[in-house]
Scaffold this motif. Structure first.
Motif, PDB file in Angstrom:
ATOM      1  N   LEU A 193       0.875  -1.172   0.000  1.00  0.00           N
ATOM      2  CA  LEU A 193       0.000   0.000   0.000  1.00  0.00           C
ATOM      3  C   LEU A 193       0.907   1.214   0.000  1.00  0.00           C
ATOM      4  N   VAL A 194       0.417   2.297  -0.546  1.00  0.00           N
ATOM      5  CA  VAL A 194       1.270   3.471  -0.723  1.00  0.00           C
ATOM      6  C   VAL A 194       0.651   4.693  -0.059  1.00  0.00           C
ATOM      7  N   ALA A 195       1.469   5.408   0.691  1.00  0.00           N
ATOM      8  CA  ALA A 195       1.050   6.701   1.244  1.00  0.00           C
ATOM      9  C   ALA A 195       1.354   7.752   0.188  1.00  0.00           C
ATOM     10  N   ARG A 196       0.297   8.378  -0.318  1.00  0.00           N
ATOM     11  CA  ARG A 196       0.447   9.326  -1.421  1.00  0.00           C
ATOM     12  C   ARG A 196       0.351  10.767  -0.959  1.00  0.00           C
ATOM     13  N   PRO A 197       0.975  11.674  -1.701  1.00  0.00           N
ATOM     14  CA  PRO A 197       0.893  13.082  -1.292  1.00  0.00           C
ATOM     15  C   PRO A 197      -0.550  13.584  -1.319  1.00  0.00           C
ATOM     16  N   PRO A 198      -0.944  14.394  -0.339  1.00  0.00           N
ATOM     17  CA  PRO A 198      -2.322  14.879  -0.285  1.00  0.00           C
ATOM     18  C   PRO A 198      -2.641  15.907  -1.367  1.00  0.00           C
TER      19      PRO A 198
ATOM     20  N   GLU B 192       1.024  23.662  -7.818  1.00  0.00           N
ATOM     21  CA  GLU B 192      -0.310  24.258  -7.862  1.00  0.00           C
ATOM     22  C   GLU B 192      -1.241  23.505  -6.912  1.00  0.00           C
ATOM     23  N   HIS B 193      -1.967  24.241  -6.112  1.00  0.00           N
ATOM     24  CA  HIS B 193      -3.005  23.652  -5.258  1.00  0.00           C
ATOM     25  C   HIS B 193      -4.344  23.928  -5.954  1.00  0.00           C
ATOM     26  N   ALA B 194      -4.715  23.002  -6.817  1.00  0.00           N
ATOM     27  CA  ALA B 194      -5.905  23.223  -7.646  1.00  0.00           C
ATOM     28  C   ALA B 194      -7.156  23.332  -6.788  1.00  0.00           C
ATOM     29  N   ASP B 195      -8.067  24.168  -7.219  1.00  0.00           N
ATOM     30  CA  ASP B 195      -9.300  24.402  -6.465  1.00  0.00           C
ATOM     31  C   ASP B 195     -10.440  24.519  -7.470  1.00  0.00           C
TER      32      ASP B 195
ATOM     33  N   VAL C 165      -3.233  22.051 -15.601  1.00  0.00           N
ATOM     34  CA  VAL C 165      -3.660  22.087 -14.197  1.00  0.00           C
ATOM     35  C   VAL C 165      -2.995  20.921 -13.477  1.00  0.00           C
ATOM     36  N   ASN C 166      -2.648  21.123 -12.254  1.00  0.00           N
ATOM     37  CA  ASN C 166      -2.004  20.063 -11.470  1.00  0.00           C
ATOM     38  C   ASN C 166      -3.042  19.083 -10.921  1.00  0.00           C
ATOM     39  N   VAL C 167      -3.779  18.473 -11.859  1.00  0.00           N
ATOM     40  CA  VAL C 167      -4.710  17.399 -11.505  1.00  0.00           C
ATOM     41  C   VAL C 167      -4.590  16.363 -12.625  1.00  0.00           C
ATOM     42  N   PRO C 168      -4.246  15.123 -12.309  1.00  0.00           N
ATOM     43  CA  PRO C 168      -4.084  14.126 -13.382  1.00  0.00           C
ATOM     44  C   PRO C 168      -5.437  13.796 -14.015  1.00  0.00           C
ATOM     45  N   VAL C 169      -5.446  13.716 -15.326  1.00  0.00           N
ATOM     46  CA  VAL C 169      -6.696  13.452 -16.030  1.00  0.00           C
ATOM     47  C   VAL C 169      -6.528  12.304 -17.002  1.00  0.00           C
TER      48      VAL C 169
ATOM     49  N   GLU D  49      -8.442  23.852  -2.334  1.00  0.00           N
ATOM     50  CA  GLU D  49      -7.053  24.151  -1.967  1.00  0.00           C
ATOM     51  C   GLU D  49      -6.146  22.944  -2.171  1.00  0.00           C
ATOM     52  N   GLY D  50      -6.255  22.338  -3.328  1.00  0.00           N
ATOM     53  CA  GLY D  50      -5.322  21.263  -3.688  1.00  0.00           C
ATOM     54  C   GLY D  50      -5.742  19.868  -3.282  1.00  0.00           C
TER      55      GLY D  50
END
Lengths: 199, 704, 154
Positions: B206-211, B272-275, B493-497, B635-636
């Motif tokens: 299992l992996v702890a991923r960045p928030p 970027e803390h996407a919102d 944008v810093n959100v994977p799509v 806020e990300g």
């Protein structure tokens, strides 16, 4: 022989008299205004999330401090225990499951509609209305004052509110605004005052 | 799912001009066992779409195989299993049946031909004197021999260049309702999905991923985590962007307990803390300016000359969507230094095998790549950047010598996933005096999951800076609108799509079909008739489905009080469909009483599959309108972690009554997995207008 | 770690696990019975449904320490039950499954419904099955299969 019987009758009468005396004279008498203050304290617990979430007027329980509708479309069912395949006990076990974040207690189920403390828009009923429900024996499961106090003292699902377990993220669920002993004391004070209800 | 429109014919009509079909060796696809069982290799992962039954049906029909003896298996990654038109092994774009229909027919026919030839040689008769049925060759004079008794000899024959295919009137399986081959096993617990994998020596990670996406590990404290009995290793490793901490343990629950005790200090600076709210505001501003050109037709200034009273100006908002397949993501890799083995429910085996080889420093052939069953995908397992296998390979490299199964918990995928991008559309429609749209100015704003990735298909899909996959449904509208100005912006944008079932049609068809209905309402014309009148003359499949809908949805003129009907049509890879949805409002929410759907998919190879994909696709398409159907960021951070906050349709949300009608056709079959998804959301809001008087242009429908 | 004696589909099993381990993971990883599925881990999807003393229960939220001596029936064993067998046959007959991942849970829930109420109305079906998620949305055929099974029940 007759003297013996009369003695027996006399003793019996004393016992009967002292029982009724027990009901009315055992508790320290409270003034009505003190009783109303005590009632407000009781009311504050009854309408806190850990209690009111299962005292709904609707077809469903609530969950969380924001009292949103319980997930997975669980519903009341004919006896407040859910429906086949989706009973309360399908998830809620006899004790809190902290490792999985599901609260639990003995005989987990919804309070009957007669003991609803909210309206159908999920808004808490007023202090006056809840008080009248609580003191109406046709609604409260036939409990008199003594039984009501015992219910607040000992009923497992009531006690659960002060041991509500942890959510999956480890956070403890918020407790009611009074401690359990405070809640029992306030109940007793209210009963002593004759269970007055606000208008 | 991704549609890879390379310069190869993908439309059924164009197939006639295709280069000569490659000859596929039957023995790579068919194994006839001595006991008579016929094992067919299916070159497509089964994610629920039914190819595991339909492709073997096609082959078995031409082969005259005894269907009761047919077993299907998922083919591993290998060159021979590549899509005949696309040139990679993949599942996506609703192409499996369309692209492999001729392939599997020929495989079956070739196998049959070689079996007959073998029997004919044995009996010293001519092949024309033989016929076949149910895995048996019959010869003159009551001779017969089972395929299983011919198989070994037949396999030694030269594969014939030419082979005769059946006349469709001779089909015994194709076109008939056939129950799924994987049905029973999925009902008794015996069917194995990727997450059920259990191989000797296997560990679980299992992996702890960045928030926040792209975050990095600054430091971590694994003292308590390592104290959990059964934990093997805890280490940092790179993600495609940023880094994470893996916990490797004997079992899932041990890994989870350990991960819960892990303390990670995340470096979230400089990213970027996407919102969502901020992005919607930015997108709406962008949508007021023209972007890269997707389509220009006629006079782009025509709209400006039409008075405001004859215009509709509409802004649409679509949120991020989670695929959320029922089976959480998982896969396994074992690295042994000079070779590796992978077990993956892969939509893109060719690329993923290469990615594993790259991470492990191996040649592709040194990676044995097994394809496993997937519990749903909807595009989530079609990974343009191969991120899952790259992660699993990195973990396997560290663990070395033992297979490691990497599992994403539901929360992992929902919070740290890849999503259908959010979109804003701004449309100005200029209406002619006849009520038809005269001019259409349309700006689409949303991320592209292809642009800037450098993958092979980028060159084909992205032109003028516009990703075809973001504008399909608008760029290929079936309606005749003389003046069109369609452009698009693709913000970074810093959100994977990622691709999501029905891709661009999911939002473009919503925009198009809600506006169409609004125009029809304005013109006081029946919405089906309005669309039919406006259809381009070449859009014959749309014409067929709308005409059939008109007939099959005759109930629409007899609605009870408080009920309304809405319509929509859409397409995917040459399959067109249309629907009418009957709604009322119950307890403040839309209640769908019934949906009638019509579809033109050429020849329906398995009508049972077509019906299930349409009933299911409509249910899936409802996710867009569910009050908690969206993914939002604040806020990300993604605000939803599980189905309690991101809630797809349950049984009560989906209509009990969905009748599906297929246009009878002998044209080559086209795919059905994605076509239905876009039609239900616009049909629902079109009906709602008649109940509430409001036009809903922002999804999901939080309140009416 | 603690040792637990289990009764699973009529068979005695012994496991040695941390008391906090959900029954779901005991079944899947200790007993290698993977028919019961992990979909969410928080009892919101129903993929993990088993029967405990005949009560449909979401095994992902029941720590093994709270199981007691309740008898467990899983999807692998429900076919030995007359209602279970009829439900599975109805599921095959109606070609219900698509990806199939949720269907173990759907079938276990449907069995609980039909055992309590062999002639459920549409509303009964919707209520009892109302908490089982299917992302493929095979709901139309799930309803049909339950009605079909109901016909075969006295």
């Amino acid at each position: 022989m007759v003297r013996g019987l009369l003695l027996l009758l006399f003793v019996g009468a004393c016992i009967v008299m002292s029982r009724s005396a027990f009901s009315s004279n055992h508790f320290k008498r409270q003034s009505k205004s003190d009783g109303l203050v005590a009632w407000q304290q009781v009311y504050s617990v009854l309408t806190s999330p850990r209690c009111i979430n299962c005292h709904t007027a609707t077809n469903y329980p609530q969950q969380g401090d924001d009292r949103h509708r319980h997930f997975a479309n669980v519903i009341r069912g004919p006896e407040g225990k859910g429906v086949p395949a989706l009973n309360c006990v399908s998830c809620h076990q006899s004790a809190n499951a902290d490792s999985t974040g599901v609260p639990g207690g003995h005989n987990w189920h919804l309070a009957p509609l007669s003991m609803r403390w909210q309206d159908e828009d999920d808004q808490p009923l007023s202090s006056a209305v809840v008080c009248r429900s609580l003191t109406d024996r046709t609604k409260n499961g036939g409990l008199n004052a003594e039984a009501l106090l015992k219910h607040h003292e000992e009923e497992p699902l009531v006690l659960w509110a002060w041991n509500p377990g942890r959510r999956q993220d480890g956070a403890t669920r918020t407790l009611p605004p009074l401690t359990h002993p405070e809640f029992v004391t306030a109940t007793r004070q209210w009963i002593d005052a004759g269970m007055p209800c606000p208008r | 799912m991704v549609s890879l429109y390379l310069d190869l014919p993908t439309s059924a009509q164009e197939a006639g001009q295709a280069p000569p079909a490659k000859i596929y060796p039957p023995d790579a696809f068919i194994h006839i066992r001595p006991d008579g069982k016929i094992v067919v290799q299916v070159n497509r992962v089964e994610v629920g779409q039914g190819t595991h039954t339909a492709l073997p049906m096609i082959l078995a029909d031409e082969m005259d195989a005894d269907w009761s003896q047919v077993i299907a298996e998922l083919a591993p990654a290998a060159d021979v299993y590549k899509d005949p038109l696309i040139g990679v092994q993949w599942v996506g774009g609703s192409t499996a049946i369309a692209n492999s229909f001729p392939q599997y027919r020929e495989l079956g026919a070739r196998a049959r031909s070689m079996l007959v030839q073998t029997a004919a040689d044995r009996w010293r008769v001519k092949p024309e004197q033989c016929h076949t049925a149910s895995s048996i060759v019959y010869g003159p004079g009551n001779r017969s021999v089972r395929y299983s008794d011919l198989a070994t000899e037949a396999a030694r024959r030269t594969i014939p260049d030419k082979v005769a295919l059946k006349n469709p009137s001779e089909f015994k399986l194709i076109g008939k309702p056939v129950r799924r081959l994987d049905g029973r096993a999925k009902c008794d617990g015996s069917h194995k999905f990727a997450i059920d994998l259990d191989v000797p020596g296997m560990l679980t990670a299992l992996v702890a991923r960045p928030p926040v996406f792209s975050g990095k590990v600054r430091s971590f404290d694994d003292k308590e985590a390592r104290a959990v009995p059964g934990v093997r290793d805890v280490f940092e490793y790179p993600l495609v962007k940023g880094s994470a901490v893996a916990v490797v343990a004997d079992k899932f629950w041990i890994a989870k307990q350990a991960r819960d005790r892990l303390k990670v200090d995340w470096d979230l600076d400089g990213i970027e803390h996407a919102d969502s709210s901020r992005l919607f505001a930015q997108y709406k501003e962008l949508a007021k300016t023209p972007g890269g050109v997707a389509l220009k037709r006629g006079d782009e200034k025509a709209i400006d000359r039409i008075p405001e009273s004859q215009q509709i100006v509409a802004e649409f908002e679509f949120p991020y969507l989670a695929h959320a397949p029922m089976e959480p993501l998982s896969l396994a890799v074992r690295f042994d230094g000079d070779r590796a083995e992978a077990w993956v429910p892969a939509q893109l085996p060719t690329w993923e095998q290469m990615a594993i080889a790259e991470v492990l420093g191996l040649a592709t052939e040194q990676v044995k790549f097994n394809v496993l069953f997937a519990g749903g995908s909807f595009g989530r397992r079609g990974l343009v950047d191969s991120h899952l296998v790259r992660e699993a390979a990195a973990i396997a490299k560290r663990v070395r010598g033992r297979p490691v199964k990497l599992i994403f918990t539901r929360e992992d995928d929902m919070r740290s996933g890849y999503y259908r991008p959010m979109f804003v559309h701004r449309v100005e429609v200029g209406i002619g005096s006849d009520g038809a749209p005269l001019a259409w100015r349309h700006v689409v704003v949303g991320q592209s999951f292809v642009k800037g990735t450098g993958v092979a298909m980028e060159a084909v899909l992205v032109k003028n800076g516009v990703d075809k996959l973001a504008v399909e449904g608008s760029s290929d509208s079936p309606y005749d609108i003389p003046n069109v100005d369609l452009t698009a912006h693709h913000p970074t944008v810093n959100v994977p799509v990622l691709s999501h079932r029905s891709v661009g049609y999911g939002h473009n068809s919503f925009v198009r079909e809600t506006l169409m209905e609004e125009l029809a309402d304005r013109a006081k014309t029946d919405p089906i008739g309005y669309r039919l009148k406006l259809l381009n003359k070449d859009a014959y499949k749309f014409r067929a489905v709308l005409t059939l809908l008109n007939e099959k949805a005759s109930w629409r003129t007899r609605l009870p009080a408080g009920h309304a009907v809405g319509y929509a049509c859409s397409e995917y890879n040459n399959t067109a469909c249309a629907c009418a949805a009957e709604l009322s409002i119950v307890n403040g929410r839309p209640k769908i009483h019934r949906v009638t759907v019509t579809v033109h998919c050429g020849l329906a190879v398995n009508p049972l599959t077509v019906e299930s994909q349409f009933q299911g696709g409509i249910g899936f398409g409802l996710t867009q309108v569910m009050p908690r159907g969206a993914i939002t960021l604040k806020e990300g951070r993604v605000e939803q972690g599980n189905f309690d906050r991101c809630t797809p349709p349950y049984i009560a949300d989906a209509p009990a009554d969905i009748d599906v009608h297929v246009v009878q056709s002998t044209e080559p079959p086209t795919g059905v997995g994605e076509a239905p998804v876009p039609i239900i959301a616009p049909a629902v809001v079109n009906a709602l207008f008649h109940l509430t008087g409001k036009r809903y242009r922002s999804l999901p429908l939080v309140e009416l | 770690m603690a040792t637990y004696q289990l009764n699973v589909n009529g068979q005695r099993k012994e496991v040695n696990v941390d008391p906090s381990t959900p029954l779901l993971w005991v079944l899947r990883e200790e007993l290698k019975m993977t028919g019961t599925k992990y979909g969410c881990g928080i009892s919101v999807c129903g993929a993990c449904t088993v029967h405990l003393d005949g009560v449909a229960t979401r095994s992902c939220v029941v720590p093994i320490s709270l199981l007691g001596n309740r008898r467990i029936v899983t999807i692998e064993g429900i076919g030995s039950d007359p209602v279970g067998r009829i439900v599975q046959e109805a599921w095959v007959e109606k070609d219900v499954v698509q990806c199939g991942y949720c269907q173990s849970g759907q079938i276990m829930s449907a069995c609980a419904l039909l055992k309590a109420n062999p002639k459920p109305t549409d509303d009964n079906i919707e209520e009892s099955m109302g908490g089982n998620l299917c992302r493929c949305a095979a709901y139309v055929r799930i309803r049909q299969a339950i009605k079909d099974a109901s016909k075969h029940l006295a």
